[in-house]
Write a protein that holds these residues in place. Structure first.
Motif, PDB file in Angstrom:
ATOM      1  N   THR A  48       1.017  -1.443   0.221  1.00 14.78           N
ATOM      2  CA  THR A  48       0.006   0.362  -0.282  1.00 14.78           C
ATOM      3  C   THR A  48       0.788   1.399  -0.228  1.00 14.78           C
ATOM      4  O   THR A  48       2.268   1.759   0.743  1.00 14.78           O
ATOM      5  N   SER A  49       0.161   2.338  -0.290  1.00 20.35           N
ATOM      6  CA  SER A  49       0.941   3.531  -0.680  1.00 20.35           C
ATOM      7  C   SER A  49       0.329   4.270   0.670  1.00 20.35           C
ATOM      8  O   SER A  49      -1.034   4.211   1.151  1.00 20.35           O
ATOM      9  N   THR A  50       1.166   5.184   1.003  1.00 17.53           N
ATOM     10  CA  THR A  50       0.591   5.618   2.629  1.00 17.53           C
ATOM     11  C   THR A  50       0.179   6.791   1.999  1.00 17.53           C
ATOM     12  O   THR A  50      -1.270   7.952   2.546  1.00 17.53           O
ATOM     13  N   GLU A  51       0.824   7.941   0.310  1.00 18.21           N
ATOM     14  CA  GLU A  51       0.000   8.558   0.306  1.00 18.21           C
ATOM     15  C   GLU A  51      -1.250   8.610  -0.017  1.00 18.21           C
ATOM     16  O   GLU A  51      -2.372   9.300  -0.128  1.00 18.21           O
ATOM     17  N   ALA A  52      -1.653   7.362  -0.767  1.00 21.97           N
ATOM     18  CA  ALA A  52      -3.445   6.521  -1.427  1.00 21.97           C
ATOM     19  C   ALA A  52      -3.480   6.428  -0.023  1.00 21.97           C
ATOM     20  O   ALA A  52      -5.459   6.877  -0.229  1.00 21.97           O
ATOM     21  N   ALA A  53      -3.001   5.413   0.896  1.00 19.19           N
ATOM     22  CA  ALA A  53      -4.142   5.165   1.933  1.00 19.19           C
ATOM     23  C   ALA A  53      -5.179   6.103   2.822  1.00 19.19           C
ATOM     24  O   ALA A  53      -5.836   6.703   3.166  1.00 19.19           O
ATOM     25  N   ASN A  86      -5.789   1.199   7.401  1.00 23.22           N
ATOM     26  CA  ASN A  86      -6.231   1.666   5.371  1.00 23.22           C
ATOM     27  C   ASN A  86      -7.146  -0.007   5.588  1.00 23.22           C
ATOM     28  O   ASN A  86      -7.250  -0.178   4.110  1.00 23.22           O
ATOM     29  N   THR A  87      -7.453  -0.579   6.467  1.00 22.13           N
ATOM     30  CA  THR A  87      -7.749  -2.026   6.265  1.00 22.13           C
ATOM     31  C   THR A  87      -9.360  -2.590   6.938  1.00 22.13           C
ATOM     32  O   THR A  87      -9.021  -2.342   8.000  1.00 22.13           O
ATOM     33  N   VAL A  88     -10.463  -2.907   6.942  1.00 17.31           N
ATOM     34  CA  VAL A  88     -11.513  -3.148   7.385  1.00 17.31           C
ATOM     35  C   VAL A  88     -11.431  -4.558   6.879  1.00 17.31           C
ATOM     36  O   VAL A  88     -11.530  -5.623   5.920  1.00 17.31           O
ATOM     37  N   ARG A  89     -12.066  -5.356   8.321  1.00 17.82           N
ATOM     38  CA  ARG A  89     -12.771  -6.492   7.399  1.00 17.82           C
ATOM     39  C   ARG A  89     -14.512  -7.114   8.423  1.00 17.82           C
ATOM     40  O   ARG A  89     -14.958  -6.396   9.978  1.00 17.82           O
ATOM     41  N   TRP A  90     -14.797  -7.941   7.829  1.00 21.21           N
ATOM     42  CA  TRP A  90     -15.782  -8.257   8.199  1.00 21.21           C
ATOM     43  C   TRP A  90     -16.136 -10.047   8.662  1.00 21.21           C
ATOM     44  O   TRP A  90     -15.476 -10.213   7.866  1.00 21.21           O
ATOM     45  N   GLU A  91     -16.254  -9.799  10.454  1.00 14.07           N
ATOM     46  CA  GLU A  91     -16.194 -11.847  10.337  1.00 14.07           C
ATOM     47  C   GLU A  91     -17.431 -12.741  10.169  1.00 14.07           C
ATOM     48  O   GLU A  91     -18.937 -12.294  10.070  1.00 14.07           O
ATOM     49  N   PRO A  92     -17.452 -14.042   9.458  1.00 13.05           N
ATOM     50  CA  PRO A  92     -17.968 -14.753   9.688  1.00 13.05           C
ATOM     51  C   PRO A  92     -19.349 -14.448  10.889  1.00 13.05           C
ATOM     52  O   PRO A  92     -18.797 -14.540  11.666  1.00 13.05           O
ATOM     53  N   THR A  93     -20.519 -14.944  10.625  1.00 13.64           N
ATOM     54  CA  THR A  93     -21.590 -14.616  11.605  1.00 13.64           C
ATOM     55  C   THR A  93     -22.945 -15.967  11.252  1.00 13.64           C
ATOM     56  O   THR A  93     -23.147 -15.810  12.060  1.00 13.64           O
ATOM     57  N   GLY A 137      -6.019   1.343  -0.719  1.00 12.89           N
ATOM     58  CA  GLY A 137      -4.343   2.244  -1.382  1.00 12.89           C
ATOM     59  C   GLY A 137      -3.750   1.553  -1.373  1.00 12.89           C
ATOM     60  O   GLY A 137      -2.592   1.546  -1.397  1.00 12.89           O
ATOM     61  N   VAL A 138      -4.255   0.225  -1.945  1.00 12.86           N
ATOM     62  CA  VAL A 138      -3.403  -1.362  -2.662  1.00 12.86           C
ATOM     63  C   VAL A 138      -1.912  -0.242  -3.892  1.00 12.86           C
ATOM     64  O   VAL A 138      -3.291   0.237  -4.685  1.00 12.86           O
ATOM     65  N   ALA A 139      -1.417  -0.808  -4.220  1.00 12.41           N
ATOM     66  CA  ALA A 139      -0.681  -0.566  -5.632  1.00 12.41           C
ATOM     67  C   ALA A 139      -1.252  -1.501  -6.168  1.00 12.41           C
ATOM     68  O   ALA A 139      -2.168  -2.151  -6.600  1.00 12.41           O
ATOM     69  N   ARG A 140      -0.877  -1.079  -7.989  1.00  7.44           N
ATOM     70  CA  ARG A 140      -1.816  -0.961  -9.240  1.00  7.44           C
ATOM     71  C   ARG A 140      -1.458  -2.789  -9.286  1.00  7.44           C
ATOM     72  O   ARG A 140      -0.540  -3.553  -9.084  1.00  7.44           O
ATOM     73  N   PRO A 141      -2.383  -3.412  -9.848  1.00  8.15           N
ATOM     74  CA  PRO A 141      -2.092  -5.152 -10.060  1.00  8.15           C
ATOM     75  C   PRO A 141      -1.137  -5.130 -11.499  1.00  8.15           C
ATOM     76  O   PRO A 141      -1.157  -4.332 -12.260  1.00  8.15           O
ATOM     77  N   ASP A 142       0.166  -5.873 -11.378  1.00  4.26           N
ATOM     78  CA  ASP A 142       1.187  -5.923 -12.227  1.00  4.26           C
ATOM     79  C   ASP A 142       0.469  -7.111 -13.313  1.00  4.26           C
ATOM     80  O   ASP A 142       0.858  -6.470 -14.043  1.00  4.26           O
ATOM     81  N   ARG A 143      -0.404  -8.004 -13.088  1.00  2.00           N
ATOM     82  CA  ARG A 143      -0.855  -8.838 -14.481  1.00  2.00           C
ATOM     83  C   ARG A 143      -2.240  -8.157 -15.260  1.00  2.00           C
ATOM     84  O   ARG A 143      -2.795  -8.589 -16.345  1.00  2.00           O
ATOM     85  N   LEU A 144      -2.633  -6.324 -14.952  1.00  2.00           N
ATOM     86  CA  LEU A 144      -3.307  -5.498 -15.441  1.00  2.00           C
ATOM     87  C   LEU A 144      -3.320  -5.506 -16.858  1.00  2.00           C
ATOM     88  O   LEU A 144      -2.052  -4.865 -17.057  1.00  2.00           O
ATOM     89  N   ALA A 145      -4.052  -5.891 -17.630  1.00  2.36           N
ATOM     90  CA  ALA A 145      -3.496  -5.784 -19.594  1.00  2.36           C
ATOM     91  C   ALA A 145      -4.374  -5.024 -19.930  1.00  2.36           C
ATOM     92  O   ALA A 145      -5.462  -5.886 -19.401  1.00  2.36           O
ATOM     93  N   PRO A 146      -4.785  -5.296 -21.310  1.00  4.24           N
ATOM     94  CA  PRO A 146      -5.611  -4.644 -22.322  1.00  4.24           C
ATOM     95  C   PRO A 146      -6.609  -5.919 -22.182  1.00  4.24           C
ATOM     96  O   PRO A 146      -7.521  -5.328 -23.038  1.00  4.24           O
ATOM     97  N   THR A 147      -6.232  -6.908 -22.652  1.00  5.53           N
ATOM     98  CA  THR A 147      -6.582  -8.195 -22.794  1.00  5.53           C
ATOM     99  C   THR A 147      -7.112  -8.591 -21.177  1.00  5.53           C
ATOM    100  O   THR A 147      -7.485 -10.012 -21.442  1.00  5.53           O
ATOM    101  N   PRO A 204      -8.152   6.142  -5.521  1.00 10.91           N
ATOM    102  CA  PRO A 204      -6.596   4.703  -5.453  1.00 10.91           C
ATOM    103  C   PRO A 204      -7.492   3.034  -4.992  1.00 10.91           C
ATOM    104  O   PRO A 204      -8.668   3.727  -4.977  1.00 10.91           O
ATOM    105  N   TYR A 205      -6.045   2.828  -5.567  1.00 11.62           N
ATOM    106  CA  TYR A 205      -7.198   1.428  -5.897  1.00 11.62           C
ATOM    107  C   TYR A 205      -7.457   0.314  -3.633  1.00 11.62           C
ATOM    108  O   TYR A 205      -6.917   0.736  -2.994  1.00 11.62           O
ATOM    109  N   VAL A 206      -8.788   0.375  -4.457  1.00 13.14           N
ATOM    110  CA  VAL A 206      -9.488  -0.344  -3.008  1.00 13.14           C
ATOM    111  C   VAL A 206      -9.469  -2.258  -3.912  1.00 13.14           C
ATOM    112  O   VAL A 206      -9.602  -2.046  -4.873  1.00 13.14           O
ATOM    113  N   ALA A 207      -8.748  -3.086  -3.063  1.00  9.24           N
ATOM    114  CA  ALA A 207      -8.548  -4.412  -3.579  1.00  9.24           C
ATOM    115  C   ALA A 207     -10.270  -5.284  -1.941  1.00  9.24           C
ATOM    116  O   ALA A 207     -10.260  -4.821  -0.803  1.00  9.24           O
TER     117      ALA A 207
END
Length: 212
Positions: A86-91, A116-123, A137-147, A178-181
């Motif tokens: 994650t990027s501090t600036e983006a977060a 910058n992380t949130v969790r919801w546990e199973p109920t 605030g995560v980084a751009r996915p490396d595998r993201l491509a036009p295809t 920012p990017y959100v995962a």
């Protein structure tokens, strides 16, 4: 002259002749063999140190196997997006969106915010189920491509970065900054992605970045 009278026949000797006791000899032989066996056993008796070593080797092997299995289990249980950089600036821009996130999803609750992380546990009482996880605030996915195939939900475009059979899928919102995962466990359905997509207007829309 008086004729000599024949000597009377000698009486037979009824004294029994002593014979070796075969049974006694066999018993003595067995005793000797038993003594030899005991002596041989004593000569080859394992030392206490060797016995301790022989006992310790399999014990150490079992402990090592258990430790290895525990490490593998812990490794397998990690949520993939927890390791996303994650990027501090983006977060720093994630606060309004995190505050707007719902307290529950269907079957998941107890919203927990940690930076910058949130969790919801199973109920639903499923101890083995993963939580729903949001990470901003995560980084751009490396595998993201036009295809790359994208999942479009309410105009928001999601790229799948991980898929673990029987556990869930990881997605990254790629047309906002920012990017959100998000980690969406099996059984959670599309509700988490849909609700976050509805809130994505709080993020700046950006063209897809293929890293060129």
């Amino acid at each position: 002259m008086t004729e000599s009278e024949p000597a009377p026949d000698s009486e037979p000797d009824d004294t029994p002749t002593e014979r070796p006791d075969v049974n006694q000899a066999a018993e003595v032989d067995q005793v000797d063999q038993a003594d030899q066996a005991v002596t041989a056993t004593a000569d080859y008796r394992l030392s206490p140190g060797l016995i301790a070593t022989l006992v310790a080797i399999p014990t150490m092997a079992i402990i090592g196997f258990i430790a290895f299995a525990a490490l593998k289990t812990a490794e397998a249980a990690k949520i993939p997006i927890d390791s996303y950089a994650t990027s501090t600036e983006a977060a720093d821009k994630c606060g309004p969106l995190i505050a707007a996130l719902p307290d529950t999803f269907d079957g998941f609750g107890g919203k927990q915010v940690d930076g910058n992380t949130v969790r919801w546990e199973p109920t639903r009482g499923e101890d083995s189920a993963d939580p729903v996880v949001f990470r901003c605030g995560v980084a751009r996915p490396d595998r993201l491509a036009p295809t790359s195939a994208l999942q479009v939900i309410n105009a928001a475009q999601w790229f799948q970065t991980e898929s673990i059979e029987g556990r869930g899928q990881a997605w990254v919102l790629v047309d906002r900054r920012p990017y959100v995962a998000m980690w969406v466990p099996t059984g959670a359905g599309n509700a988490p992605l849909t609700q976050v997509s509805n809130l994505s207007d709080d993020l700046a829309p950006m063209p897809l970045d293929f890293g060129n």
